[in-house]
Write a protein that holds these residues in place. Sequence first.
Motif, PDB file in Angstrom:
ATOM      1  N   LEU A  69       0.827  -1.204   0.000  1.00  0.00           N
ATOM      2  CA  LEU A  69       0.000   0.000   0.000  1.00  0.00           C
ATOM      3  C   LEU A  69       0.867   1.262   0.000  1.00  0.00           C
ATOM      4  CD1 LEU A  69      -2.968   0.990   0.176  1.00  0.00           C
ATOM      5  CD2 LEU A  69      -2.662   1.037   2.644  1.00  0.00           C
ATOM      6  N   SER A  73       1.010   3.988  -2.983  1.00  0.00           N
ATOM      7  CA  SER A  73       0.777   5.407  -2.681  1.00  0.00           C
ATOM      8  C   SER A  73       1.895   6.270  -3.235  1.00  0.00           C
ATOM      9  CB  SER A  73       0.656   5.613  -1.179  1.00  0.00           C
ATOM     10  OG  SER A  73      -0.403   4.877  -0.664  1.00  0.00           O
ATOM     11  N   THR A  77       1.261   9.139  -6.260  1.00  0.00           N
ATOM     12  CA  THR A  77       1.531  10.560  -6.067  1.00  0.00           C
ATOM     13  C   THR A  77       2.700  11.053  -6.913  1.00  0.00           C
ATOM     14  OG1 THR A  77       2.924  10.081  -4.162  1.00  0.00           O
ATOM     15  CG2 THR A  77       0.604  10.581  -3.740  1.00  0.00           C
ATOM     16  N   MET A 157      -7.236   3.602   1.887  1.00  0.00           N
ATOM     17  CA  MET A 157      -6.865   3.387   0.498  1.00  0.00           C
ATOM     18  C   MET A 157      -7.673   4.290  -0.434  1.00  0.00           C
ATOM     19  SD  MET A 157      -6.303  -0.222  -1.473  1.00  0.00           S
ATOM     20  CE  MET A 157      -7.902  -0.830  -1.099  1.00  0.00           C
ATOM     21  N   CYS A 160      -6.278   7.769  -0.163  1.00  0.00           N
ATOM     22  CA  CYS A 160      -5.015   7.888  -0.920  1.00  0.00           C
ATOM     23  C   CYS A 160      -5.290   8.110  -2.401  1.00  0.00           C
ATOM     24  CB  CYS A 160      -4.188   6.617  -0.751  1.00  0.00           C
ATOM     25  SG  CYS A 160      -2.910   6.742   0.467  1.00  0.00           S
ATOM     26  N   ALA A 164      -4.392  11.460  -4.559  1.00  0.00           N
ATOM     27  CA  ALA A 164      -3.534  11.330  -5.736  1.00  0.00           C
ATOM     28  C   ALA A 164      -4.234  11.860  -6.985  1.00  0.00           C
ATOM     29  CB  ALA A 164      -3.140   9.874  -5.931  1.00  0.00           C
TER      30      ALA A 164
END
Length: 173
Positions: A69, A73, A77, A157, A160, A164
């Motif tokens: 994860l 991430s 990003t 999640m 995130c 993003a």
Amino acid sequence: MSASQIIFYIIAVFILFTALLAVTTRKIFRSAIWLLFALVGIAGLFFWMDVEFIAAVQIVVYVGGIVVLIIFSIFLTQQSGNEMMKPKLSRTIFSVSAAVFGFALFYTLIGKYNFQTASGKVLNVDVREIGTQLLSTTEHGFILPFEVVSILLLAAMIGCIVIAMKSKTATNE
């Protein structure tokens, strides 16, 4: 020194070395990979102590879930190749002093208490019993915390991905 102690020290040095590299490297993707190695070393320590269930949970949850994860991430990003900023000297001094204080506290506590069970026997719990306790809805069951943690991880999640997507659309304009 016995072979068992030598194996323990090798695993411990590996864990400490990779954890130190995870904290001190300036590349964020390399930091995540060093964290992966440190967590695999901890699972190896659990395997060495004959606690196979905890070692398997360590690999599945932390190595297979959390680190993946974190890596996703980082890729979402668009920060995988960037270097992190060098920390200020005051933060470095505070971090080192906190680590030294924590080490001294743990060393004192370990030296003061014996940490043995009352009967002197090794705790041996069957995996079937652990599974029954985890998925039980009775008084001593853990199904509710299990489900709450899964919902929390799903929300993290999704958060995130939303963050993003916002930063990606903001840079395209």
